[in-house]
Structure formats: C-alpha cells, structure tokens
Design an enzyme around this catalytic site. Structure first.
Site, PDB file in Angstrom:
ATOM      1  N   HIS A  59       6.534  -8.577 -10.075  1.00 40.45           N
ATOM      2  CA  HIS A  59       7.313  -8.788  -8.854  1.00 40.45           C
ATOM      3  C   HIS A  59       7.463 -10.297  -8.650  1.00 40.45           C
ATOM      4  O   HIS A  59       6.749 -11.078  -9.245  1.00 40.45           O
ATOM      5  CB  HIS A  59       6.612  -8.158  -7.651  1.00 40.45           C
ATOM      6  CG  HIS A  59       6.459  -6.662  -7.766  1.00 40.45           C
ATOM      7  ND1 HIS A  59       7.528  -5.797  -7.779  1.00 40.45           N
ATOM      8  CD2 HIS A  59       5.361  -5.890  -7.914  1.00 40.45           C
ATOM      9  CE1 HIS A  59       7.101  -4.555  -7.891  1.00 40.45           C
ATOM     10  NE2 HIS A  59       5.783  -4.573  -7.985  1.00 40.45           N
ATOM     11  N   GLU A  64      -2.884   2.602  -9.707  1.00 33.80           N
ATOM     12  CA  GLU A  64      -2.071   2.490  -8.485  1.00 33.80           C
ATOM     13  C   GLU A  64      -1.126   3.678  -8.325  1.00 33.80           C
ATOM     14  O   GLU A  64      -0.036   3.538  -7.805  1.00 33.80           O
ATOM     15  CB  GLU A  64      -1.318   1.153  -8.471  1.00 33.80           C
ATOM     16  CG  GLU A  64      -0.588   0.792  -9.748  1.00 33.80           C
ATOM     17  CD  GLU A  64       0.114  -0.568  -9.666  1.00 33.80           C
ATOM     18  OE1 GLU A  64       0.191  -1.169  -8.588  1.00 33.80           O
ATOM     19  OE2 GLU A  64       0.629  -0.998 -10.707  1.00 33.80           O
ATOM     20  N   ASP A 106       1.056   0.379  -4.030  1.00 26.26           N
ATOM     21  CA  ASP A 106       1.676   1.454  -4.807  1.00 26.26           C
ATOM     22  C   ASP A 106       0.864   2.740  -4.707  1.00 26.26           C
ATOM     23  O   ASP A 106       1.422   3.835  -4.673  1.00 26.26           O
ATOM     24  CB  ASP A 106       1.829   1.049  -6.283  1.00 26.26           C
ATOM     25  CG  ASP A 106       3.081   0.216  -6.506  1.00 26.26           C
ATOM     26  OD1 ASP A 106       4.120   0.538  -5.899  1.00 26.26           O
ATOM     27  OD2 ASP A 106       3.029  -0.751  -7.279  1.00 26.26           O
TER      28      ASP A 106
END
Ligand code: 3PY
Ligand code: MG
Length: 248
Positions: free
Chosen positions: A42, A141, A167
């Site tokens: 990200h 996650e 997540d």
C-alpha cells in the site's frame, strides 16, 4: 539485527513507511524506532526506491523489513537483494504458501532464492540476523490464515507471524480492529506463533489495539502518514491554545 524477544516484555517498536522519501526516512529512523517497515503493498513506496530508503535506515543503524506487494519470489528476492533485514509477506493463508515464501527467502539447497550481484553484499551486515540471515515473516490477515495459523507458523523457514488486524477484521466481518472478535483472533494467532517458538508481530495504528498487542515482539506503532497528520494536528492545537492564551 532484530533479536528474538523471549521474555515477551519488551516490544520492538517500528514505524511503517508508506510514502516518505529517503530524506523523510532518515528523519523517522532517527526518532528512536527499533525498526522500520517499508510498505510496497500500500502507499507509494517502490522497489526502485528501496535501496535509497534502506540506505537512510542504515545511517541510523535501524533494521528495515520490507512488506512485499504479494508472494512473488522475484519481488521477495529483489527486496532482500536491496539489503532489507527481512520481508513481511501479506495474506499468507496456507502451509504451502508459507513454505513457498520461506523458500524464496533462502538460498539453495534449502530454498530457491537466486544469488547475483546485489546491494545486499555491501549493505550493513550488523542489521541482519546472525550469520547474515534474513527474516521471513508471514502475515496472517484473513479467516483462512487464521484457520491455518498453526500450519503456517510451523512451515520450514518461517521466522515469525505478523498480524494484519485491519484486513483480518474485514475478513471476519468484525466491527473494526477492536471488536472482541478481531482481538480474540489476534490473540489466538500470536499465541500459536509463540507456542511454536516463532517471532510475533502486528501493525497497530490504535492505542487501544496496542494494549492488546502488548506481548508482540514486533509492534508497528503507526504509519508515516498518521505520524505526519497527528504531529501537524497537535502543533495546530498547541499553537491555537498559545495564541488565545496570549490574547487573554
Ligand atoms: C492490515 O492490518 O491488514 C495490515 O496489513 C497492516 O499493515
Ligand atoms: Mg493488510
């Protein structure tokens, strides 16, 4: 080097880098963090920019872990070749995936990592684990990762488990990271990893969550973006308060 924390009383606190350049990382890594996480999944950090970011961490003797964008052995190899102390690989959901990413971190005959001319040969060796070893951390996650936590933690070559609470909460359909459902799942994953003698870690980003992560070896406090915003907001509030006090 990121030492194993056998006492589980002394978290290694990290900062999570998503957009800063080398100048910013130099400032951040000099702020007293034990490690820096560089996020290629990200944010805007790129593989091309990695050597400069790692060099800035090395100036402050701060080990850097790179979160890869996925499971690609080629990307894992390039991050390690750039001189990262280890990788944090997102969304690991099975023992087979864990074994594959561990192999990507390890030279033959045990693994499949390729050897070539790379920056890792000249990067700061003291920031690596003993004998130049790199860390391979699998992120749990998702509900599938949670169900297979034991098998993932036990996979050969996996040094630790790093939880992605945000997540994980989405995958569990929970009401955020501090929902008891998420906290129970995080507690379970960390306990499983610890019981298998592996490093434990997690991203926090929330004071309440940090309390629940008190036993984690590696705790990412928050992102560069959050530090910038909270620092700026705190300065604004303090300056407004000082201005109104001066006018009274
Ligand atoms: C998550 O919480 O999902 C993360 O990946 C944190 O970086
Ligand atoms: Mg995540």
């Amino acid at each position: 080097m990121i030492p194993a924390n056998t006492a589980h009383t002394n978290n290694r606190l990290g900062a999570w880098l998503t957009f800063l350049d080398a100048h910013g990382v130099e400032a951040l890594s000099g702020s007293g963090f034990d490690w820096i996480g560089i996020d290629l999944q990200h944010g805007t950090a790129t593989l091309d920019g990695l050597p400069g970011l790692l060099r800035a961490c090395e100036l402050n003797r701060t080990p850097a872990l790179v979160r890869t964008s996925g499971h690609s052995a080629a990307e894992i190899g390039r991050a390690l070749d750039a001189g990262a102390a280890g990788v944090v690989v997102p969304m690991v959901e099975s023992a087979a995936q864990a074994a594959a990413i561990a192999a990507a971190c390890t030279f033959p005959p045990e693994g499949v990592r390729s050897s070539g001319a790379s920056r890792s040969a000249i990067a700061a060796p003291s920031l690596l684990q003993p004998e130049g070893k790199v860390l391979c951390l699998a992120m749990i996650e998702s509900a599938a990762g949670l169900a297979n936590a034991g098998a993932i933690a036990q996979a050969d070559g996996i040094d630790g488990i790093f939880v992605g609470p945000y997540d994980l909460a989405l995958s569990l359909g929970a009401d955020g990271v501090t929902d008891p459902k998420t906290l129970d799942a995080i507690g379970h994953v960390l306990a499983v990893a610890r019981n298998h003698g592996k490093l434990t870690g997690a991203f926090s980003g929330s004071a309440e969550l940090s309390g629940a992560l008190r036993d984690a070896d590696l705790l990412a406090v928050d992102s560069d973006l959050a530090f910038l915003r909270s620092g700026a907001e705190a300065k604004l509030v303090a300056t407004r308060a000082a201005l109104s006090a001066a006018r009274e």
